[in-house]
Enzyme design. Structure first.
Site, PDB file in Angstrom:
ATOM      1  N   LYS A 126       0.840  -1.215   0.000  1.00 41.98           N
ATOM      2  CA  LYS A 126       0.000   0.000   0.000  1.00 41.98           C
ATOM      3  C   LYS A 126       0.869   1.257   0.000  1.00 41.98           C
ATOM      4  O   LYS A 126       0.356   2.359   0.101  1.00 41.98           O
ATOM      5  CB  LYS A 126      -0.894   0.019   1.237  1.00 41.98           C
TER       6      LYS A 126
ATOM      7  N   HIS B 277      24.618 -11.075   6.833  1.00 40.01           N
ATOM      8  CA  HIS B 277      23.684 -12.083   7.334  1.00 40.01           C
ATOM      9  C   HIS B 277      24.244 -12.636   8.648  1.00 40.01           C
ATOM     10  O   HIS B 277      24.735 -13.756   8.720  1.00 40.01           O
ATOM     11  CB  HIS B 277      23.563 -13.195   6.280  1.00 40.01           C
TER      12      HIS B 277
ATOM     13  N   ARG C  14      14.328  -9.567   7.151  1.00 34.86           N
ATOM     14  CA  ARG C  14      15.109  -9.807   5.921  1.00 34.86           C
ATOM     15  C   ARG C  14      14.545  -8.892   4.843  1.00 34.86           C
ATOM     16  O   ARG C  14      13.321  -8.788   4.687  1.00 34.86           O
ATOM     17  CB  ARG C  14      15.004 -11.253   5.472  1.00 34.86           C
TER      18      ARG C  14
HETATM   19  C1  NCD Z   1      21.566 -17.885   2.505  1.00 36.93           C
HETATM   20  C2  NCD Z   1      20.995 -16.494   2.352  1.00 36.93           C
HETATM   21  O1  NCD Z   1      19.774 -16.333   2.369  1.00 36.93           O
HETATM   22  O2  NCD Z   1      21.783 -15.590   2.244  1.00 36.93           O
HETATM   23  N1  NCD Z   1      20.688 -18.810   3.040  1.00 36.93           N
HETATM   24  C3  NCD Z   1      20.431 -18.830   4.383  1.00 36.93           C
HETATM   25  O3  NCD Z   1      20.124 -17.847   4.992  1.00 36.93           O
HETATM   26  N2  NCD Z   1      20.583 -19.999   5.024  1.00 36.93           N
HETATM   27  C4  NCD Z   1      22.277 -18.336   1.310  1.00 36.93           C
HETATM   28  C5  NCD Z   1      21.538 -18.397   0.000  1.00 36.93           C
HETATM   29  O4  NCD Z   1      20.396 -17.978  -0.130  1.00 36.93           O
HETATM   30  O5  NCD Z   1      22.159 -18.880  -0.932  1.00 36.93           O
END
Ligand code: NCD
Length: 354
Positions: free
Chosen positions: A80, A129, A101
């Site tokens: 939206k 990450h 994420r």
């Molecule tokens: C990874 C990511 O999302 O960065 N996966 C994960 O979190 N276990 C690696 C990937 O997507 O290849």
């Protein structure tokens, strides 16, 4: 330790405490079934995820807490036109912690400016990450005892692989870690990460195949070629299938070498490697869940104070050179600095805004 944007934000003591708690949970999970009772985790996944999303949800449930959120941005108010700032402001009214994420680089850092609860980065584009690094480190420490004096090969998509970038950031604090970067030219480690290795005196070398270095390695960290980060299908197809580990190749590896992979795997590790005791990637996923339990439990107990008033907007004449940076879409996020400085959100260079 309030927001977890990168695992290297943790001091040695904080990480050691977290690792100790993780091992206690691994050894005695029944002691923690009510540890987060009454707590709510806000889980905001703007990008597909199976492992990380399920791992966090399971971790919270195993601590007796609950989870709200979305795993597909189409089911959120983002469609939206809601800003990240408003979503975070709102979710932090409901939840005690947020895990997020987002495909934009620096998104978790930007979100943390507007949150009244701790924000955990579960992946921001090709950038970082940290909780995968936690899974990787728990695996290395449990199975090897230490990360010192280690020859580690990082293989595959080193350009877009955020798990690789976060892991390298963290390995900087250990002694005598030698890094072998195994990638095709088009997927080499980005310049800003090479600068990081140089600045921290981490010995590294770039090679073109697993075979060149396999017998030397203590740990081989495999990664997937990330289709979703390419702009054209052709570009992806040219690289698909390169850099595969097979049972045949494993014959040349050390008897105690560990094979790690953040998963999902496509074909970079052949199925015939799975039964090799050195292939620890599924155990790594389980260790990751325990590490996330320890992280959630630790954050839920810490006193938290919201960041002070945030300046709005960008300094005139300056922008981030990375078109995937969060500051390119969420224009109210404060961006200050000189041309040539590193962006505080995604680490790329600031440039002249024309
Ligand atoms: C990874 C990511 O999302 O960065 N996966 C994960 O979190 N276990 C690696 C990937 O997507 O290849």
């Amino acid at each position: 330790m309030r927001h977890i944007i990168d695992l290297s934000d943790l001091t040695d003591k904080e990480f050691n405490d977290l690792y100790k708690l993780t091992t206690n949970i691994i050894d005695r999970p029944e002691g923690y079934v009510d540890a987060c009772r009454g707590k709510v985790l806000g889980s905001l996944f703007y990008e597909p995820s199976t492992r990380t999303n399920l791992s966090f949800s399971t971790a919270m449930m195993r601590l007796g807490g609950s989870v709200v959120g979305f795993s597909d941005p189409r089911s959120s108010s983002t469609t939206k036109g809601e800003t990240l700032k408003d979503t975070i402001n709102m979710v932090s009214c409901y939840a005690d912690m947020i895990v997020m994420r987002n495909p934009r680089e620096g998104a978790a850092k930007a979100a943390s400016l507007y949150s009244s609860v701790p924000v955990i980065n579960a992946g921001d584009g090709g950038h970082l990450h940290p909780t995968q690094t936690l899974a990787d480190m728990v695996t290395i420490l449990r199975m090897r005892g230490s990360a010192d004096d280690m020859k580690i090969g990082l293989c595959g998509d080193l350009k877009y692989g955020r798990t690789v970038h976060s892991l390298l950031h963290f390995l900087e604090r250990f002694h005598n870690v030698q890094v072998y970067l195994i990638a095709p030219d088009a997927l080499k480690l980005p310049d800003y990460m090479i600068s990081f290795l140089k600045e921290h005196n981490m010995p590294y070398c770039e090679v073109n195949s697993i075979d060149e270095v396999l017998p030397e390695l203590d740990v081989l960290y495999m990664t997937r070629i990330q289709r979703e980060r390419f702009t054209s299908a052709q570009e992806y197809e040219n690289l698909e299938g390169s850099y595969q580990l097979t049972a045949e190749k494993m014959k040349r590896a050390k008897k105690d070498m560990l094979v790690l992979h953040p998963l999902p795997r496509v074909d970079e590790i052949a199925q015939d490697v799975d039964d090799d005791p050195r292939a620890v990637y599924f155990r790594q996923a389980r260790f990751g869940m325990f590490g996330r339990m320890a992280l959630l439990l630790t954050l839920s107990k810490l006193p938290f104070e919201r960041a002070g008033h945030q300046d709005i907007g960008h300094e005139p004449g300056v922008r981030c050179s990375n078109h995937k940076c969060i500051t390119r879409t969420e224009l109210y996020v404060p961006l200050h600095g000189k041309i040539g400085d590193r962006c505080p959100y995604c680490d790329k260079l600031l440039e002249l805004d024309i």
